[in-house]
Design an enzyme around this catalytic site. Structure first.
Site, PDB file in Angstrom:
ATOM      1  N   SER A 157      41.311  46.435  38.632  1.00  0.00           N
ATOM      2  CA  SER A 157      40.965  47.804  39.015  1.00  0.00           C
ATOM      3  C   SER A 157      42.218  48.659  39.085  1.00  0.00           C
ATOM      4  CB  SER A 157      40.266  47.815  40.374  1.00  0.00           C
ATOM      5  OG  SER A 157      39.056  47.123  40.328  1.00  0.00           O
ATOM      6  N   HIS A 207      39.007  53.376  42.390  1.00  0.00           N
ATOM      7  CA  HIS A 207      37.771  53.409  43.181  1.00  0.00           C
ATOM      8  C   HIS A 207      38.122  53.281  44.649  1.00  0.00           C
ATOM      9  CE1 HIS A 207      37.951  49.131  44.141  1.00  0.00           C
ATOM     10  NE2 HIS A 207      38.084  48.849  42.859  1.00  0.00           N
ATOM     11  N   ASP A 254      40.497  42.783  22.688  1.00  0.00           N
ATOM     12  CA  ASP A 254      41.702  42.008  22.394  1.00  0.00           C
ATOM     13  C   ASP A 254      41.421  40.509  22.540  1.00  0.00           C
ATOM     14  OD1 ASP A 254      44.384  40.753  22.758  1.00  0.00           O
ATOM     15  OD2 ASP A 254      45.042  42.841  22.643  1.00  0.00           O
TER      16      ASP A 254
END
Length: 448
Positions: free
Chosen positions: A383, A241, A368
């Site tokens: 990120s 991003h 998980d």
């Protein structure tokens, strides 16, 4: 009612029933979800789930690099030779209803990331990120910068004709001009346009210093995750991003940038309405890994100083185009302790196959138990964490859902490779989308 009118109504009702019946069939749903354009790696076979009443035919300017096999559904679309092809879809084999463009591209292999990185961008001049009130020696409150017409998001390039080299330099220039008892001429850049503003500094009552009432910043720094490294070109991609201005939400414009190795020293767990965070050191002082050349809606991109290794994947792995990604189990690579890259199980719960490049292509959920216990799900600093499915790099984690830290958005690797210039494109421009604030990137500002 006449018999003709009855027959007309019956025919109309029959047509409505026929349309509703056809629209509910798997063949029709497959037809309406066909993309106008897609890429296929050379040597890959793609399934087209089209049956009666639709038929297909491949159109090409020469050669036979794309072929359709099979008489039923699904059809096997085999990408044998690079090039651009079109597929015509016809209703009952007669009426053209859809045309698809297919680009067969060379298979790309990259080293998957997962490495924790520090990110530092140095701006041209200093960026205005906020305003501060200044109380003068008589107790009057002023907002010198704002009253002069300076706005949040403006970049201060020069003060009284002297180029600004950073925060401390800007403060020195303001003080120097103010002590001479005259207004200050400030050159700014706003939305690509240069302009001048005149600011009258005010002597602050408490500190005795001259102030212009601006919070400024000469750079952005934070923590993220490396997504991929492409050995032939030495290019990398990370974050997934844009790094945006905290106030204006515009992409941060920078003069130079770098990524460094970072150690994760602890995790602040995420919970509902409170995203967690990776706590790291060496964000700015760690060993430099490479330089940043681009900051876009699909992440940051640049070149590494040397090769990086991923002990979980010693050799480069293939990447998946958008058409190859599917909903279902996958794994995410990230660091939760030190510099150790680990794999964690996730689920791609939804795919959004937009016709043009877009930064939020999938919704992922952490499944998980180890990662849920350690972090609560997706936290700031993840990120760019690569998503791998069926041995292929398919995308990267980009955002966390504020009200559900176990879920977040991801971007397709196809768009990141295109942005990095590794995957060439002949399609049109991408559509900009609203920036999101829930990203793993923190910045600071100073008052001047």
């Amino acid at each position: 009612m006449s018999s003709r009118e009855m027959w007309r109504r019956a025919a109309g009702l029959l047509l409505v029933v026929l349309i509703l019946t056809v629209s509910a069939t798997p063949e029709f749903r497959a037809f309406v979800t066909l993309p106008d354009h897609m890429r296929l790696p050379q040597g890959y076979a793609h399934e087209l789930s089209l049956g009666l009443p639709f038929s297909t035919a491949v159109q090409t300017a020469g050669g036979s690099g794309l072929s359709l096999a099979g008489s039923g559904t699904p059809l096997q679309l085999a990408a044998e030779q690079t090039g651009r092809y079109t597929i015509d879809v016809k209703l009952f084999g007669l009426i053209p209803v859809r045309r698809m463009t297919v680009d067969v591209v060379p298979q790309i292999r990259v080293v998957p990331g997962g490495h924790s990185i520090g990110v530092r961008l140095q701006s041209h001049g200093v960026v205005v990120v906020g305003f501060a009130a200044v109380r003068d020696e008589e107790g009057q409150v002023h907002h010198p910068g704002r009253e002069a017409g300076i706005q949040v998001g403006d970049t201060i390039l020069a003060i009284d004709g002297r180029t600004v080299r950073g925060e401390e330099h800007a403060a020195h220039l303001f003080q120097e001009a103010a002590r001479k008892g005259r207004p200050v001429t400030v050159q700014i850049r706003r939305n690509g346009e240069r302009m001048e503003r005149t600011v009258q500094p005010v002597k602050e009552k408490d500190s005795g210093r001259w102030r212009v009432g601006l919070y400024i910043r000469d750079g952005a720094s934070g923590v993220g995750t490396l997504t991929f490294y492409h050995p032939p070109s030495r290019k990398f991609g990370a974050l997934g991003h844009v790094i945006a201005e905290s106030e204006s939400k515009k992409p941060f414009e920078f003069a130079e940038g770098q990524i460094t190795a970072a150690d994760v020293i602890r995790i602040q767990k995420g919970k509902r309405a409170s995203p967690g965070e990776k706590i790291t050191n060496n964000v700015e002082s760690g060993p430099r890994l490479g330089v940043i050349e681009k900051n876009s809606r699909f992440g940051i991109f640049g070149r590494l100083s040397g090769a990086v290794r991923n002990p979980l994947y010693p050799e480069p792995i293939p990447v998946a185009m958008a058409s190859q990604v599917k909903e279902g189990p996958a794994e995410m690579l990230t660091v939760v302790d030190g510099q150790k890259i680990e794999r964690f199980q996730i689920e791609i719960v939804r795919l959004m196959r937009q016709p043009t490049a877009e930064g939020k292509n999938m919704i992922v959920q952490v499944t998980d138990p180890r990662l849920l216990e350690a972090t609560g799900g997706i936290v700031q600093g993840m990120s760019g964490s690569p998503i791998i499915q069926d041995g292929k790099l398919v995308g990267a984690v980009t955002h966390v859902f504020v009200n559900d830290p176990t879920r977040g958005y991801g971007v397709l690797i196809e768009w990141m490779l295109q942005e990095a210039g590794i995957l060439k494109t002949e399609t049109g421009a991408v559509d900009p989308r609203e920036l999101d604030s829930s990203r793993g990137f923190a910045v600071t500002a100073r008052r001047r």
